[in-house]
Motif scaffolding. Structure first.
Motif, PDB file in Angstrom:
ATOM      1  N   GLY A  42      30.774  14.466  21.222  1.00 23.43           N
ATOM      2  CA  GLY A  42      31.994  15.266  21.269  1.00 23.43           C
ATOM      3  C   GLY A  42      32.563  15.423  19.878  1.00 23.43           C
ATOM      4  O   GLY A  42      32.179  14.715  18.947  1.00 23.43           O
ATOM      5  N   ARG A  85      36.035  14.721  28.823  1.00 22.69           N
ATOM      6  CA  ARG A  85      34.716  15.238  28.450  1.00 22.69           C
ATOM      7  C   ARG A  85      33.629  14.182  28.691  1.00 22.69           C
ATOM      8  O   ARG A  85      32.552  14.486  29.220  1.00 22.69           O
ATOM      9  CB  ARG A  85      34.703  15.671  26.987  1.00 22.69           C
ATOM     10  N   GLU A 129      30.565  14.480  31.376  1.00 25.33           N
ATOM     11  CA  GLU A 129      29.184  14.445  30.908  1.00 25.33           C
ATOM     12  C   GLU A 129      28.370  13.335  31.557  1.00 25.33           C
ATOM     13  O   GLU A 129      27.196  13.533  31.903  1.00 25.33           O
ATOM     14  CB  GLU A 129      29.158  14.263  29.385  1.00 25.33           C
ATOM     15  N   ILE A 154      37.044  23.646  26.843  1.00 23.47           N
ATOM     16  CA  ILE A 154      37.618  22.534  27.615  1.00 23.47           C
ATOM     17  C   ILE A 154      37.743  22.900  29.079  1.00 23.47           C
ATOM     18  O   ILE A 154      37.345  22.137  29.974  1.00 23.47           O
ATOM     19  CB  ILE A 154      38.983  22.133  27.024  1.00 23.47           C
TER      20      ILE A 154
END
Length: 468
Positions: free
Chosen positions: A155, A215, A219, A300
């Motif tokens: 990220g 995030r 993931e 996002i």
């Protein structure tokens, strides 16, 4: 599940009125008969709330329920109880560095009270408002401090602090699915203009940590049918994701309260179902400039929406016809329920595997919020689908055998499961599996869902965790 696309919020109003009457009586029973010196009430045994010495993660649900009862019905005594209990008993949770549960305990109490004041439901009092704000700012910073940094490859970097996650009480190697909903504490603290202050007065932006944790969850905790492993089914979730702290690399899925790392514990699924849609709703209130340093709005919203839809679709596909899931989609005795067991209503009294009504109570709100978000984006077909699915589940929960109508039972929603692998759940006399019991998180979240739909039915402002 079989979605009733004709159901409306208004059609549930009579059931909601009955629900709130029962809810008040359950709160009264706990207030009258429960001994708080034993610890926070967690789940029932033979209909009476008991504690469980692990972490005090349910106390905010207990007192938050009093506040929601006032919100729904206007009972001033419930408001006073919620205020007093928050003032007298919730302070240790604000500065508790040892847990990942700040969004559960503190937004459910201080956050609900501040929201009601902003809505004009509580008389304005500057010092009371500042008290709630200070508690929420501290809670958000304390929660954000519990941070594991991952390599920048996972990220975008931010303020010399790479991507990462809020780690669970298992330790810095552990990311829990649950914590996506505790991000609420960081979001509210950010709204109040707060930052986490680190060494040498380095400011850590709390919103950025919301995005970074979300995030990482999207993931690693959510699957998308993209060949990640042999059990990569779209929308499947892992309760726990394990990382190697020597190099920050992801190692494997795990499960603490589910059956296996490669099955889906449905309450963990439900936390993700509600966590992403409500963060999407929150992000819609922010200016684009706030999101640019962590990837920008489009990127996002894309990963959040992907995770939200995948998990909500998985829930719909893997729950019984009436919208109630079994406790884990890979539970070893499900096959003994016979072919097509998901094509009929769930059976909480079966002899093989328990259902989990608390997963349904949490998940139905996720479906409703996803529907609302998509409706605001103009995706009417998807909005209708998810909203109807959420309402279908709620209708099931507002009736027997899930609604607890027995005055002697302190729980509100029956057939909740806490920790099936640990054997923590009560098996009543004459039964072979846990059933007939309630949990403080299940009871709180059914109240949240009921309040959300009641406001829909009455055309009132949407119930949100964030501030107007």
């Amino acid at each position: 599940m079989k979605i009733d696309d004709q159901i409306t919020p208004v059609s549930l109003q009579k059931s909601l009125d009955h629900f709130w009457d029962l809810s008040a009586s359950k709160i009264e029973s706990i207030e009258r008969d429960y001994d708080p010196s034993a610890g926070s009430p967690v789940f029932t045994v033979d209909g009476r709330y008991q504690t469980r010495g692990w972490t005090e993660w349910t106390q905010g649900f207990q007192y938050g329920s009093e506040i929601l009862q006032f919100d729904a019905c206007g009972d001033p005594e419930m408001l006073q109880r919620g205020r007093n209990n928050t003032l007298e008993k919730m302070a240790p949770h604000v500065t508790h560095f040892g847990v990942h549960d700040h969004g559960f305990n503190n937004v459910s109490t201080y956050g609900n009270l501040l929201r009601l004041m902003q809505e004009g439901r509580i008389e304005q009092n500057d010092w009371e408002q500042r008290f709630y704000e200070m508690a929420l700012m501290a809670s958000g910073a304390v929660q954000a401090k519990r941070w594991t940094t991952l390599p920048a490859a996972n990220g975008p970097a931010e303020n010399n602090n790479d991507a990462g996650y809020i780690y669970s009480f298992n330790g810095p190697h552990s990311l829990f699915a649950d914590t996506i909903r505790s991000l609420r504490s960081l979001s509210v603290a950010h709204q109040l203009g707060h930052n986490l202050m680190e060494e040498n007065d380095r400011k850590v932006n709390l919103l950025h940590r919301v995005i970074q944790h979300a995030r990482t969850t999207a993931e690693f905790a959510v699957y998308y049918g993209e060949g990640r492993d042999a059990y990569d089914i779209p929308g499947r979730t892992a309760h726990e994701s394990i990382f190697n702290l020597n190099d920050g690399q992801y190692r494997c899925p795990n499960s603490q309260q589910g059956y296996a790392p490669f099955s889906t514990w449905t309450r963990g699924l439900a936390w993700i179902m509600v966590g992403f849609p409500e963060q999407l709703q929150f992000l819609a209130t922010l200016d684009d400039s706030e999101l640019e340093p962590v990837g920008g709005r489009a990127a996002i919203e894309s990963f959040m929406l992907k995770a939200a839809q995948a998990t909500c679709d998985f829930y719909i596909d893997h729950s019984a016809a009436d919208g109630i899931p079994y406790w884990d989609t890979g539970a070893p005795q499900l096959h003994r329920l016979g072919d097509g067991y998901l094509d009929r209503a769930a059976d909480p009294y079966n002899e093989h595997e328990p259902v989990d009504s608390s997963a349904a109570a949490i998940g139905c709100q996720g479906l409703l919020r996803l529907g609302a978000y998509l409706g605001n984006r103009g995706d009417s077909d998807a909005a209708i689908k998810y909203t109807a699915a959420g309402l279908t589940i709620l209708r099931t929960l507002l009736d027997e055998p899930y609604l607890s109508t027995d005055d002697s039972h302190q729980g509100l929603i029956l057939h909740s499961i806490y920790h099936r692998p640990g054997g923590w759940d009560n098996i009543p006399a004459g039964q072979k599996i846990p059933c007939g019991e309630s949990s403080m998180w299940g009871d709180y979240h059914i109240r949240e869902a009921a309040l959300y739909v009641q406001r829909m039915a009455k055309g009132e402002a949407e119930h949100t965790f964030y501030l107007a």
